[in-house]
Design an enzyme around this catalytic site. Sequence first.
Site: not given
Ligand code: TYD
Length: 136
Positions: A49
Amino acid sequence: MQVVKYVFQPHGDERGQLVALEEFRDIPFKIKRVYYMYDTKQGVTRGFHAHKSLEQILICIHGGCKVLLDNGYEKKVVPLEKPYEGLYVSNNMWREMFDFTSDAVLMVLASEVYDENDYIRDYEEFKKNVEDTNEH
Ligand code: TYD
């Protein structure tokens, strides 16, 4: 594409090392959120992303991983394996994190609180955003 890596000052003595990070001194923005990834499974790639406005510093405080940065025109792979090194990731930058060692702890300092509306999770939308931004 310019890769901006920060080398933080370790305060070392015979007891070991300590790194301190202060907003606007060591980190170029106000730190509103800290999160970290650990226990990342073998072969997993995370991220996929970009952010509309969020800025981040990625620090692999234990173990190692690689970060692919893509500004829409150019891609670079940056290894992160030192606890005193930080990789700056600007807004409008696609990122993928991979090749995590089993002991890797990837810490992220972020300029904003979590906001799903700030994410661009579709690569084609990301490319279009970059092109639109550069036309104006
Ligand atoms: P995700 O966006 O999938 O992480 P990455 O970009 O590393 O693949 O995030 C994983 C999970 O964590 C998703 O359910 C959203 C949650 N999350 C939060 O609650 N707060 C945050 O600051 C972040 C980065 C993720």
